[in-house]
Design a protein around this motif. Structure first.
Motif, short mmCIF file in Angstrom:
data_model
loop_
_atom_site.label_atom_id
_atom_site.label_comp_id
_atom_site.label_asym_id
_atom_site.label_seq_id
_atom_site.Cartn_x
_atom_site.Cartn_y
_atom_site.Cartn_z
N LEU A 37 0.82 -1.21 0.00
CA LEU A 37 0.00 0.00 0.00
C LEU A 37 0.85 1.27 0.00
N ASN A 38 2.05 1.18 0.58
CA ASN A 38 2.92 2.35 0.66
C ASN A 38 4.01 2.36 -0.40
N SER A 39 3.83 1.56 -1.44
CA SER A 39 4.83 1.50 -2.50
C SER A 39 5.01 2.85 -3.19
N PHE A 40 6.23 3.14 -3.60
CA PHE A 40 6.52 4.39 -4.30
C PHE A 40 5.80 4.45 -5.65
N LEU A 41 5.38 3.31 -6.18
CA LEU A 41 4.68 3.29 -7.46
C LEU A 41 3.29 3.90 -7.36
N VAL A 68 -5.01 1.90 8.83
CA VAL A 68 -5.26 0.58 9.40
C VAL A 68 -4.04 -0.33 9.19
N SER A 69 -3.45 -0.23 8.00
CA SER A 69 -2.26 -1.05 7.71
C SER A 69 -1.08 -0.62 8.57
N SER A 70 -0.93 0.69 8.79
CA SER A 70 0.19 1.19 9.58
C SER A 70 0.13 0.72 11.03
#
Length: 222
Positions: A37-41, A68-70
């Motif tokens: 989810l936090n990908s630079f893409l 939520v993921s963090s």
């Protein structure tokens, strides 16, 4: 649904989908990847323009998924189109427990666990959504293959007996063809169609499905 406040699922409508038919057309067109989810893409704009046609799911993905993921409450994986540089879909998984009321399915699970166990450790497929631009292109089956494969890897380190999904009414056929059973109500039981149905697939059935070349086509993911 027990222990799954976020278990609202947006899945494609597969009313006319033949899961057992190979389709080389889509294999040639799409170059897909699984990214975090936090990908630079993936940019904020990508999140905001995602639209699976379900308002509540769009809202979760755009405003809540990262937070939520963090906190490691659940984790979201994005399916990324490398050619078009945009989000195809996403799925969210989290662990929990479930007290299964269905006697037949409960007995089935008890044959593989302690007989006194009433609440079972499970994995929830809390969200499973595809952007409207990619719907009805048989990409959902490829996404689900990655979900199952992910859980196969997780099972080496984390114990669970089943995967549970809260399916939209129009998506139940899709899950049935993958081996999911109804936990409580089935379409037609009450004389009216419910909006959502709790569905389950046991760990052994999940693994068998992963290994079945009949159900799962060749992966499109890099």
């Amino acid at each position: 649904m027990t222990d799954s406040d976020s278990a609202n699922v947006a899945a494609e409508t597969y009313s006319n989908l033949d899961l057992f038919e190979e389709d080389e057309y889509y294999s040639e067109i799409y170059d897909l990847a699984l990214i975090g989810l936090n990908s630079f893409l993936c940019t904020e704009k990508d999140l905001q323009t995602f639209d699976c046609l379900e308002v509540s799911i769009n809202e979760y993905f755009r405003t809540e998924a990262i937070e939520v993921s963090s906190k490691n409450i659940s984790n979201t994986t994005i399916i990324w189109d490398n050619q078009r540089k945009r989000i195809v879909g996403f799925f969210t998984l989290n662990s929990g427990s479930y007290e299964i009321q269905n006697v037949i399915y409960k007995n089935k699970l008890k044959t593989k666990t302690r007989s006194q166990l009433k609440v079972f450790p499970v994995i929830y497929l809390s969200y499973f959504a595809i952007d409207k631009r990619y719907q009805r292109k048989r990409l959902g089956i490829h996404m689900m293959k990655e979900v199952f494969s992910t859980l196969f890897s997780v099972s080496v380190f984390v114990g669970f007996v089943a995967l549970i999904v809260e399916s939209l009414h129009e998506s139940t056929e899709f899950y049935e063809k993958l081996g999911f059973d109804y936990i409580k109500d089935k379409p037609g039981d009450c004389g009216i169609a419910l909006h959502k149905y709790d569905m389950i697939i046991g760990f052994d059935e999940l693994i068998s499905t992963v290994e079945s070349e009949m159900i799962f086509p060749r992966s499109l993911f890099n």
